[in-house]
Write an enzyme that holds these catalytic residues in place. Structure first.
Site, PDB file in Angstrom:
ATOM      1  N   GLU A 189      -0.450   3.088  -1.004  1.00  0.00           N
ATOM      2  CA  GLU A 189       0.356   1.875  -1.156  1.00  0.00           C
ATOM      3  C   GLU A 189      -0.222   0.697  -0.373  1.00  0.00           C
ATOM      4  OE1 GLU A 189       2.000   3.466   2.719  1.00  0.00           O
ATOM      5  OE2 GLU A 189       0.921   4.191   0.959  1.00  0.00           O
TER       6      GLU A 189
ATOM      7  N   HIS B 103      -2.932   6.241   2.837  1.00  0.00           N
ATOM      8  CA  HIS B 103      -1.876   5.363   2.319  1.00  0.00           C
ATOM      9  C   HIS B 103      -2.313   4.632   1.047  1.00  0.00           C
ATOM     10  CE1 HIS B 103       1.051   5.360   5.733  1.00  0.00           C
ATOM     11  NE2 HIS B 103      -0.021   5.724   6.416  1.00  0.00           N
TER      12      HIS B 103
ATOM     13  N   CYS C 136       1.741  10.225   4.327  1.00  0.00           N
ATOM     14  CA  CYS C 136       1.661  10.236   5.794  1.00  0.00           C
ATOM     15  C   CYS C 136       2.879  10.965   6.379  1.00  0.00           C
ATOM     16  CB  CYS C 136       1.525   8.802   6.322  1.00  0.00           C
ATOM     17  SG  CYS C 136       0.868   8.709   8.008  1.00  0.00           S
TER      18      CYS C 136
END
Length: 229
Positions: free
Chosen positions: A196, A194, A86
Site C-alpha cells: 500500500e 507494504h 506487516c
C-alpha cells in the site's frame, strides 16, 4: 467489489490501505473498527500494519482476540480474500489463519527501507497480475519481521506452493528468505513489506499497484465481470 480496512487501537497504516484501494481500483472501501461483529458486506478484508494494542506481549497477540477476528476467520472459511500487511501478517499468524510466527529482526533494529522481492507464486488472487519470478520493489517498516516455522511446516509451505514472496537480500533473518505466505487455499495472504506504500512513483515505486488490481481481477473472474488492465 467491497473492501474493508480493519482498524485496531494503534493501527497506523489503515489510511494508507484505504487510499491505496481508492487510488488503484476505485472500489468501495470502509474502515471497520476492531469491535465489529459482521463482515458479511465485504469481499476483501485488509488487516493493516501498525502497532495494534501497542504490540504488548507479542505483536498481534492481543489483536488476535478482538471481536472482529472471529469474523475474519469466518470470511476466510467462506473463501473471501484476506490480506494481512506487516502487523496484519503478525495478527494472522497469532490467530492461526497462517502458519508460523514473526520474531524480532536478527539485527534487533527497526528497519525501514525499500527491498526487492521475488514473486514465487503468481497463481494467487493477490499476485495474478505479476509475472512468475518477477522482481519488484516494495518498502518494509518493521522490528519483528523475522519469519520462522518448524521443518514440518516449511515442508508443507513448499509442497503446497504457499511461499508467495521472498527477499532478494534478506533484511531480517527470515527463514528461507520468506517475505510473504498464503494459506493452503490461497485466499489468505500475509506479508511483511507494504504494497500500500508502493502505489505511485511519488512514493518511489508503484510495484504494489498490481496487488490490488490482482485482487479485483480475481473477484471479477469469480463473478463473471470484465477484468481491469
Amino acid at each position: 467489489m467491497k473492501f474493508a480496512v480493519l482498524v485496531f487501537p494503534g493501527s497506523n497504516c489503515d489510511i494508507d490501505c484505504y487510499k491505496a484501494i481508492e487510488d488503484t481500483v476505485g472500489e468501495p472501501v470502509d474502515y471497520v473498527w476492531h469491535t465489529a461483529t459482521d463482515l458479511t458486506p465485504y469481499d476483501c478484508i485488509l488487516v493493516p500494519g501498525g502497532f495494534s494494542y501497542g504490540d504488548y506481549l507479542r505483536c498481534g497477540a492481543i489483536s488476535r482476540f478482538a471481536p472482529v477476528m472471529n469474523e475474519v476467520a469466518k470470511a476466510a472459511e467462506q473463501g473471501k480474500y484476506i490480506l494481512g500487511i506487516c502487523n496484519g501478517f503478525q495478527i494472522l499468524t497469532e490467530a492461526g489463519l497462517l502458519p508460523g510466527a514473526l520474531r524480532r529482526n536478527m539485527s534487533m533494529k527497526f528497519l525501514c527501507h525499500d527491498v526487492v522481492l521475488k514473486v514465487e507464486n503468481n497463481q494467487t488472487p493477490f499476485t495474478r497480475d505479476y509475472e512468475q519470478g518477477e522482481e519488484i520493489v516494495i518498502p518494509i517498516a518493521h522490528g519483528e519481521g523475522n519469519y520462522y516455522c518448524d521443518e514440518e511446516t516449511m515442508a508443507r509451505l513448499q509442497a503446497n506452493n504457499q511461499i508467495v514472496f521472498t527477499y532478494k537480500s534478506n533484511p531480517n533473518g527470515s527463514i528461507n528468505d520468506i517475505a510473504g505466505i498464503s494459506n493452503e487455499r490461497g485466499n489468505v495472504l500475509g506479508m511483511m513489506p507494504h504494497p500500500e506504500r508502493a502505489v505511485s512513483e511519488l512514493l518511489g515505486t508503484k510495484d504494489g499497484q498490481r496487488m490490488f488490481t490482482s485482487i479485483l481481477n480475481a473477484w471479477r473472474d469469480q463473478h463473471g465481470a470484465a477484468t481491469v488492465r
